[in-house]
Design a protein around this motif. Sequence first.
Motif, PDB file in Angstrom:
ATOM      1  N   ASP A   8       0.811  -1.225   0.000  1.00 20.25           N
ATOM      2  CA  ASP A   8       0.000   0.000   0.000  1.00 20.25           C
ATOM      3  C   ASP A   8       0.842   1.272   0.000  1.00 20.25           C
ATOM      4  O   ASP A   8       0.328   2.345  -0.320  1.00 20.25           O
ATOM      5  CB  ASP A   8      -0.969  -0.002   1.177  1.00 20.25           C
ATOM      6  N   GLU A   9       2.112   1.176   0.362  1.00 16.41           N
ATOM      7  CA  GLU A   9       2.986   2.342   0.281  1.00 16.41           C
ATOM      8  C   GLU A   9       3.437   2.490  -1.176  1.00 16.41           C
ATOM      9  O   GLU A   9       4.321   1.781  -1.652  1.00 16.41           O
ATOM     10  CB  GLU A   9       4.202   2.158   1.190  1.00 16.41           C
ATOM     11  N   ARG A  10       2.799   3.402  -1.889  1.00 11.54           N
ATOM     12  CA  ARG A  10       2.940   3.462  -3.343  1.00 11.54           C
ATOM     13  C   ARG A  10       4.383   3.672  -3.796  1.00 11.54           C
ATOM     14  O   ARG A  10       4.828   3.061  -4.768  1.00 11.54           O
ATOM     15  CB  ARG A  10       2.052   4.570  -3.923  1.00 11.54           C
ATOM     16  N   ASP A  14       6.158   0.925  -6.162  1.00 14.28           N
ATOM     17  CA  ASP A  14       6.645   1.270  -7.505  1.00 14.28           C
ATOM     18  C   ASP A  14       8.156   1.083  -7.604  1.00 14.28           C
ATOM     19  O   ASP A  14       8.675   0.697  -8.658  1.00 14.28           O
ATOM     20  CB  ASP A  14       6.266   2.712  -7.841  1.00 14.28           C
ATOM     21  N   TYR A  31      -2.196  -1.865  -4.833  1.00  9.74           N
ATOM     22  CA  TYR A  31      -1.962  -1.003  -3.676  1.00  9.74           C
ATOM     23  C   TYR A  31      -2.886  -1.313  -2.500  1.00  9.74           C
ATOM     24  O   TYR A  31      -2.829  -0.640  -1.469  1.00  9.74           O
ATOM     25  CB  TYR A  31      -2.119   0.464  -4.073  1.00  9.74           C
TER      26      TYR A  31
END
Length: 217
Positions: A8-10, A14, A31
């Motif tokens: 969930d920590e974009r 990425d 996410y």
Amino acid sequence: MRILVAEDERFLADLIAEGLREQAMAVDVAYDGAAALERLAVNRYDVLVLDRDLPQVHGDEICRELAQRGDPVRILMLTASGAVHERITGLNLGADDYLAKPFAFDELVARIRALARRANPPLPPVLERSGITLDTARRQAHRDGRYLRLSPKEYAVLEVLMQARGRVVSTEELLERAWDEHTDPFTTVVKVTMSKLRAKLGDPPVIITVPGSGYRL
């Protein structure tokens, strides 16, 4: 290999995805837990990199659901806690491996590759066919002793063809195993990549196009 990163920590998600793609892996990103389950329902992944504390659907619940339906994906669980009881809980839920944050990226890659080897039929670390040698540990390719300077995607395509051991590999299978979900299935990306790969492999040609079926090495 194809990987799903559920984090969930974009920025971290990425960053992991970008690094894995540079290692010639096909990577999708989710996410939240609900999005992860949606992708797992429609795509076949070798490894799931799963943040335990996901929103919407918790990582623990994802592990339970995958175990119940017998999904063969290997699970590498990520968590901010490295406590022994936390690792035991994660492994008991169905995770295959456990990595505490923060972690070294090289270790993450090594663990993913180890899990992928368990998810698929065992292959030798060095693949050889038609004068081509593929060192999967060093991510290096040679033909008749000549080093091949391949892009990550060219390497991924060659690896799929080498692993097929003479079997015809369809365009759909190449898209499934070497590209991510954002690739248009009607794109010419496979044909373009194959053309570049053939040029780098040189003569005599070793990749055969089987009309209506795919490619064979």
